[in-house]
Design a protein around this motif. Sequence first.
Motif, PDB file in Angstrom:
ATOM      1  N   GLY A  34     -10.101 -14.377  78.775  1.00 31.72           N
ATOM      2  CA  GLY A  34      -8.583 -13.884  78.742  1.00 31.72           C
ATOM      3  C   GLY A  34      -7.627 -14.843  79.370  1.00 31.72           C
ATOM      4  N   PHE A  36      -4.212 -14.218  81.748  1.00 33.61           N
ATOM      5  CA  PHE A  36      -3.400 -13.059  82.583  1.00 33.61           C
ATOM      6  C   PHE A  36      -2.337 -14.092  83.129  1.00 33.61           C
ATOM      7  CE2 PHE A  36      -5.553  -9.161  82.821  1.00 33.61           C
ATOM      8  CZ  PHE A  36      -6.722  -9.473  82.025  1.00 33.61           C
ATOM      9  N   GLU A  45      -0.553  -9.530  85.124  1.00 32.24           N
ATOM     10  CA  GLU A  45      -0.658  -8.498  83.746  1.00 32.24           C
ATOM     11  C   GLU A  45      -1.426  -9.313  82.527  1.00 32.24           C
ATOM     12  OE1 GLU A  45       3.403  -8.183  82.514  1.00 32.24           O
ATOM     13  OE2 GLU A  45       3.670 -10.204  81.618  1.00 32.24           O
ATOM     14  N   PHE A  46      -1.976  -8.819  81.694  1.00 31.64           N
ATOM     15  CA  PHE A  46      -2.446  -9.372  80.601  1.00 31.64           C
ATOM     16  C   PHE A  46      -1.632  -9.927  79.446  1.00 31.64           C
ATOM     17  CE2 PHE A  46      -5.602  -9.793  77.190  1.00 31.64           C
ATOM     18  CZ  PHE A  46      -5.191  -9.145  76.085  1.00 31.64           C
ATOM     19  N   ALA A  49      -6.308 -12.179  74.761  1.00 37.18           N
ATOM     20  CA  ALA A  49      -7.847 -12.377  75.094  1.00 37.18           C
ATOM     21  C   ALA A  49      -8.577 -12.793  73.811  1.00 37.18           C
ATOM     22  CB  ALA A  49      -8.545 -11.070  75.508  1.00 37.18           C
ATOM     23  N   TYR A  58      -6.516 -10.770  71.027  1.00 38.20           N
ATOM     24  CA  TYR A  58      -5.916  -9.575  71.245  1.00 38.20           C
ATOM     25  C   TYR A  58      -4.342  -9.959  71.937  1.00 38.20           C
ATOM     26  CZ  TYR A  58     -10.331  -7.555  70.898  1.00 38.20           C
ATOM     27  OH  TYR A  58     -11.599  -6.846  70.408  1.00 38.20           O
ATOM     28  N   TYR A  59      -3.416  -9.460  71.842  1.00 37.96           N
ATOM     29  CA  TYR A  59      -2.275  -9.943  72.564  1.00 37.96           C
ATOM     30  C   TYR A  59      -1.421  -8.924  73.156  1.00 37.96           C
ATOM     31  CZ  TYR A  59      -2.988 -14.146  69.972  1.00 37.96           C
ATOM     32  OH  TYR A  59      -3.591 -15.394  69.216  1.00 37.96           O
ATOM     33  N   GLU A  60      -0.834  -9.258  74.183  1.00 41.04           N
ATOM     34  CA  GLU A  60       0.309  -8.476  74.696  1.00 41.04           C
ATOM     35  C   GLU A  60       1.653  -8.327  73.809  1.00 41.04           C
ATOM     36  OE1 GLU A  60       3.556  -6.847  76.834  1.00 41.04           O
ATOM     37  OE2 GLU A  60       3.363  -8.896  76.796  1.00 41.04           O
ATOM     38  N   GLY A 102     -10.940  -7.616  76.861  1.00 42.41           N
ATOM     39  CA  GLY A 102      -9.694  -6.701  76.670  1.00 42.41           C
ATOM     40  C   GLY A 102      -8.684  -6.692  77.720  1.00 42.41           C
ATOM     41  N   SER A 103      -7.678  -5.882  78.158  1.00 43.40           N
ATOM     42  CA  SER A 103      -6.565  -6.192  78.857  1.00 43.40           C
ATOM     43  C   SER A 103      -6.712  -5.805  80.299  1.00 43.40           C
ATOM     44  CB  SER A 103      -5.584  -5.348  78.146  1.00 43.40           C
ATOM     45  OG  SER A 103      -5.701  -4.120  78.109  1.00 43.40           O
ATOM     46  N   ARG A 105      -7.787  -6.026  84.106  1.00 43.43           N
ATOM     47  CA  ARG A 105      -8.157  -7.219  84.983  1.00 43.43           C
ATOM     48  C   ARG A 105      -9.747  -6.767  85.562  1.00 43.43           C
ATOM     49  NH1 ARG A 105      -3.804  -7.187  89.565  1.00 43.43           N
ATOM     50  NH2 ARG A 105      -4.031  -5.104  89.046  1.00 43.43           N
TER      51      ARG A 105
END
Length: 121
Positions: A34, A36, A45-46, A49, A58-60, A102-103, A105
């Motif tokens: 990931g 951050f 923050e994420f 990943a 996966y994206y914010e 995942g998102s 931490r």
Amino acid sequence: VQLQASGGGLVQAGGSLRLSCAASGRFSSTYRMGWFRQAPGKEREFVAAISWSAGITYYEDSVKGRFTISRDNAKVAVYLQMNRLKPEDTAVYYCAAGSSGGSMRSNYDYWGQGTQVTVSS
């Protein structure tokens, strides 16, 4: 597992940067990797990943369509290509590895040292 992040720098808004994270030690293909970021005075923050084996990403929400996470199995490295950068993307960027991914931490067990990204307006 040791993670070494690099590639940060100063760029104008609208520009691009590519971050790299090299993994060494007892790295497992079952890990999730990931990225951050942490801006001054804010929580870490994420950003994005990827699952190492399947390459699922996966994206914010704020970086979708602008950032791309990828990995290189042979080099045991993960990358974050950042396009159309905005001043609000300014932060220290950290790469991380863990079994859950995942998102969150707390799902990551190993962290790199961080690399500064500064986007000027």
